[in-house]
Motif scaffolding. Structure first.
Motif, PDB file in Angstrom:
ATOM      1  N   GLY A  11       0.820  -1.205   0.000  1.00  0.00           N
ATOM      2  CA  GLY A  11       0.000   0.000   0.000  1.00  0.00           C
ATOM      3  C   GLY A  11       0.852   1.252   0.000  1.00  0.00           C
ATOM      4  N   CYS A  12       0.338   2.292   0.630  1.00  0.00           N
ATOM      5  CA  CYS A  12       1.054   3.574   0.628  1.00  0.00           C
ATOM      6  C   CYS A  12       2.240   3.595   1.581  1.00  0.00           C
ATOM      7  CB  CYS A  12       0.083   4.711   0.941  1.00  0.00           C
ATOM      8  SG  CYS A  12      -1.013   5.096  -0.446  1.00  0.00           S
ATOM      9  N   THR A  13       2.464   2.502   2.348  1.00  0.00           N
ATOM     10  CA  THR A  13       3.710   2.436   3.116  1.00  0.00           C
ATOM     11  C   THR A  13       4.905   2.280   2.194  1.00  0.00           C
ATOM     12  OG1 THR A  13       3.639   0.026   3.387  1.00  0.00           O
ATOM     13  CG2 THR A  13       2.488   1.348   5.050  1.00  0.00           C
ATOM     14  N   ALA A  14       4.663   1.919   0.929  1.00  0.00           N
ATOM     15  CA  ALA A  14       5.754   1.728  -0.027  1.00  0.00           C
ATOM     16  C   ALA A  14       6.240   3.038  -0.633  1.00  0.00           C
ATOM     17  CB  ALA A  14       5.296   0.788  -1.146  1.00  0.00           C
ATOM     18  N   LYS A  15       5.591   4.146  -0.298  1.00  0.00           N
ATOM     19  CA  LYS A  15       6.023   5.425  -0.836  1.00  0.00           C
ATOM     20  C   LYS A  15       7.438   5.780  -0.402  1.00  0.00           C
ATOM     21  CE  LYS A  15       2.072   8.505  -1.574  1.00  0.00           C
ATOM     22  NZ  LYS A  15       1.440   9.766  -1.123  1.00  0.00           N
ATOM     23  N   LEU A  16       8.154   6.479  -1.275  1.00  0.00           N
ATOM     24  CA  LEU A  16       9.391   7.118  -0.833  1.00  0.00           C
ATOM     25  C   LEU A  16       9.058   8.149   0.233  1.00  0.00           C
ATOM     26  CD1 LEU A  16      11.245   7.751  -4.217  1.00  0.00           C
ATOM     27  CD2 LEU A  16      11.912   6.138  -2.426  1.00  0.00           C
ATOM     28  N   LEU A 173      -8.147   7.336  10.848  1.00  0.00           N
ATOM     29  CA  LEU A 173      -6.728   7.000  10.779  1.00  0.00           C
ATOM     30  C   LEU A 173      -6.498   5.613  11.408  1.00  0.00           C
ATOM     31  CD1 LEU A 173      -5.087  10.385  11.874  1.00  0.00           C
ATOM     32  CD2 LEU A 173      -5.696   9.622   9.558  1.00  0.00           C
ATOM     33  N   GLY A 174      -5.299   5.088  11.174  1.00  0.00           N
ATOM     34  CA  GLY A 174      -4.918   3.813  11.763  1.00  0.00           C
ATOM     35  C   GLY A 174      -4.917   2.644  10.799  1.00  0.00           C
ATOM     36  N   VAL A 175      -5.123   2.919   9.502  1.00  0.00           N
ATOM     37  CA  VAL A 175      -5.151   1.849   8.510  1.00  0.00           C
ATOM     38  C   VAL A 175      -3.799   1.142   8.421  1.00  0.00           C
ATOM     39  CG1 VAL A 175      -5.269   1.422   6.019  1.00  0.00           C
ATOM     40  CG2 VAL A 175      -7.059   2.751   7.137  1.00  0.00           C
ATOM     41  N   GLY A 176      -2.715   1.923   8.405  1.00  0.00           N
ATOM     42  CA  GLY A 176      -1.396   1.319   8.299  1.00  0.00           C
ATOM     43  C   GLY A 176      -1.076   0.420   9.480  1.00  0.00           C
ATOM     44  N   LEU A 177      -1.364   0.895  10.690  1.00  0.00           N
ATOM     45  CA  LEU A 177      -1.134   0.098  11.895  1.00  0.00           C
ATOM     46  C   LEU A 177      -1.969  -1.181  11.874  1.00  0.00           C
ATOM     47  CD1 LEU A 177      -1.172   3.066  14.396  1.00  0.00           C
ATOM     48  CD2 LEU A 177       0.748   1.486  14.141  1.00  0.00           C
ATOM     49  N   THR A 178      -3.224  -1.059  11.445  1.00  0.00           N
ATOM     50  CA  THR A 178      -4.116  -2.216  11.434  1.00  0.00           C
ATOM     51  C   THR A 178      -3.657  -3.254  10.414  1.00  0.00           C
ATOM     52  OG1 THR A 178      -5.964  -0.819  12.140  1.00  0.00           O
ATOM     53  CG2 THR A 178      -6.508  -2.954  11.156  1.00  0.00           C
ATOM     54  N   ILE A 289      -0.332   7.283  15.482  1.00  0.00           N
ATOM     55  CA  ILE A 289      -1.509   7.392  14.623  1.00  0.00           C
ATOM     56  C   ILE A 289      -1.394   8.611  13.713  1.00  0.00           C
ATOM     57  CG2 ILE A 289      -3.968   8.020  14.724  1.00  0.00           C
ATOM     58  CD1 ILE A 289      -4.087   6.003  17.138  1.00  0.00           C
ATOM     59  N   LEU A 290      -0.861   9.703  14.219  1.00  0.00           N
ATOM     60  CA  LEU A 290      -0.719  10.909  13.408  1.00  0.00           C
ATOM     61  C   LEU A 290       0.310  10.737  12.296  1.00  0.00           C
ATOM     62  CD1 LEU A 290      -0.784  13.600  16.228  1.00  0.00           C
ATOM     63  CD2 LEU A 290      -2.639  13.008  14.665  1.00  0.00           C
ATOM     64  N   PHE A 291       1.318   9.898  12.531  1.00  0.00           N
ATOM     65  CA  PHE A 291       2.351   9.658  11.519  1.00  0.00           C
ATOM     66  C   PHE A 291       2.056   8.435  10.655  1.00  0.00           C
ATOM     67  CE2 PHE A 291       4.912  11.806  14.939  1.00  0.00           C
ATOM     68  CZ  PHE A 291       5.123  12.982  14.241  1.00  0.00           C
ATOM     69  N   ASP A 292       1.041   7.665  11.022  1.00  0.00           N
ATOM     70  CA  ASP A 292       0.732   6.404  10.351  1.00  0.00           C
ATOM     71  C   ASP A 292       0.401   6.637   8.877  1.00  0.00           C
ATOM     72  OD1 ASP A 292       0.176   3.596  10.291  1.00  0.00           O
ATOM     73  OD2 ASP A 292      -1.970   4.056  10.345  1.00  0.00           O
ATOM     74  N   PRO A 293       1.091   5.950   7.948  1.00  0.00           N
ATOM     75  CA  PRO A 293       0.746   6.082   6.527  1.00  0.00           C
ATOM     76  C   PRO A 293      -0.603   5.435   6.239  1.00  0.00           C
ATOM     77  CG  PRO A 293       2.412   4.383   6.830  1.00  0.00           C
ATOM     78  CD  PRO A 293       2.231   5.033   8.161  1.00  0.00           C
ATOM     79  N   GLN A 294      -1.447   6.155   5.544  1.00  0.00           N
ATOM     80  CA  GLN A 294      -2.771   5.658   5.187  1.00  0.00           C
ATOM     81  C   GLN A 294      -2.777   5.200   3.730  1.00  0.00           C
ATOM     82  OE1 GLN A 294      -5.133   5.748   8.019  1.00  0.00           O
ATOM     83  NE2 GLN A 294      -2.995   5.974   8.609  1.00  0.00           N
ATOM     84  N   THR A 295      -3.482   4.137   3.463  1.00  0.00           N
ATOM     85  CA  THR A 295      -3.726   3.689   2.103  1.00  0.00           C
ATOM     86  C   THR A 295      -5.181   3.985   1.764  1.00  0.00           C
ATOM     87  OG1 THR A 295      -2.065   1.940   2.251  1.00  0.00           O
ATOM     88  CG2 THR A 295      -3.744   1.727   0.544  1.00  0.00           C
ATOM     89  N   SER A 296      -5.422   4.703   0.651  1.00  0.00           N
ATOM     90  CA  SER A 296      -6.772   5.100   0.279  1.00  0.00           C
ATOM     91  C   SER A 296      -7.472   5.778   1.451  1.00  0.00           C
ATOM     92  CB  SER A 296      -7.588   3.882  -0.200  1.00  0.00           C
ATOM     93  OG  SER A 296      -8.819   4.278  -0.757  1.00  0.00           O
TER      94      SER A 296
END
Length: 340
Positions: A11-16, A173-178, A289-296
């Motif tokens: 997902g969006c965690t793969a962003k540079l 928020l919290g998609v990346g953590l989940t 949570i504030l720094f968590d990368p979100q996908t969609s």
């Protein structure tokens, strides 16, 4: 059917990271065509090019590795994420092209399910899937190149907010953590279901509601996290002051943060925020949570404060947690201040 194996960063965690990306982009020549209304200068969500006095096109693309095990859901998420940039600009989706990276030895039925999920989201958006491009790769990646249209006078840029504007976020928020916790077998079915619902819900519906309100600026919240994308909305005369209690969050995401189901992308987002953000009275989990990368992720709007409560009430009808999370105030000693 064979499962997609998790990539190192899905997902969006793969962003540079935003800092590395900024160092590269600042060396590129600036376009000079006056009809390019939105380009790279403001780190906005999509390019906007004026064709006539009444018509402009919106162009964007996005693709990434999978963040969920189900190929069909992955296709839906990747498509919804790519389509989102058109909605962030206030545009209407017209056409989309598939972007596919796929291992030659992998079961083609998996690719079929990915493309089915993506196609259905393009149809839901009211667009036409008009082709695409594929290459053989060692890992699965999928996304879309999307073209939309908009009236040049109705563009929602990301950096045109006003002092006094309320800030409204349309997804939790919290998609990346989940998703990270799910990868390790630690996420509950309920938390993962809410994350999937959030990621597969088109921002089309929030964008259409916003057309009826005095919105001054908008962006979508994806891989740079809430604070990274809010940074792109601030200017030298503005500070964004947020209230943690008003920020919608997947309920169990705080537990996953405390359990250290973290991503390297979140740490890059934290590093980028240093010197720009002041966090007051927040727990470790709230910070993550504030720094968590979100996908969609959701759309982040700046609009007239006296209309914000009505706007939030309408957005809530989509069925996802949303909230009035703060406001723009005259510039203080930080770009963003978050109070617990």
């Amino acid at each position: 059917m064979e499962q997609i194996q998790f990539c190192r960063g899905g997902g969006c965690t793969a962003k540079l990271g935003p800092a590395a990306l900024a160092r590269v982009l600042e060396k590129l020549p600036r376009p000079t065509d006056p009809n390019l209304l939105i380009g790279t200068e403001s780190s906005d969500d999509a390019a906007v090019y004026r064709l006539t006095d009444d018509l402009a096109i919106v162009q964007t693309l996005d693709f990434f590795p999978p963040m969920v095990e189900d190929p069909y859901i992955f296709g839906q998420v990747a498509a919804a994420n790519a389509l989102s940039d058109v909605y962030a600009m206030g545009g209407t989706v017209r056409t989309a092209l598939n972007i596919v990276c796929f291992p030659e030895q992998m079961d083609l039925n998996i690719l079929g399910r990915i493309l089915q999920g993506g196609s259905e989201k393009v149809i839901e958006a009211g667009g036409s899937l008009a082709g695409g491009h594929s290459i053989a790769d060692s890992e699965v990646k999928y996304g879309l190149s999307v073209t939309g249209t908009i009236h040049p006078d109705r563009i929602r840029a990301n950096n045109t907010g006003h002092v006094g504007d309320a800030l409204v976020l349309t997804k939790p928020l919290g998609v990346g953590l989940t998703c990270t916790a799910a990868r390790m077998g630690a996420a509950s079915d309920e938390a993962l279901a809410l994350a999937v619902k959030s990621m597969t819900t088109l921002n089309k519906y929030a964008s259409e509601i916003a057309d009826r309100y005095p919105v001054h600026a908008c962006t979508d919240v994806t891989g740079f996290g809430l604070l990274g994308h809010l940074h792109e909305m601030t200017r030298p005369d503005l500070t964004a002051r947020l209230h943690m209690a008003g920020i919608p969050v997947i309920p169990e995401a705080r537990d996953y943060a405390d359990g250290f189901y973290l991503t390297a992308a979140a740490q890059r987002n934290r590093n980028f925020a240093e010197g720009r953000v002041k966090l007051r009275g927040l727990s470790f989990a709230d910070e993550e949570i504030l720094f968590d990368p979100q996908t969609s992720g959701g759309l982040l709007f700046a609009l007239d404060a006296d209309k914000a409560d009505d706007f939030v009430a309408e957005i809530a009808s989509i069925g996802l947690p949303c909230g009035k999370i703060g406001q723009f105030i005259p510039r203080m000693d930080a770009e963003i201040i978050v109070e617990g």
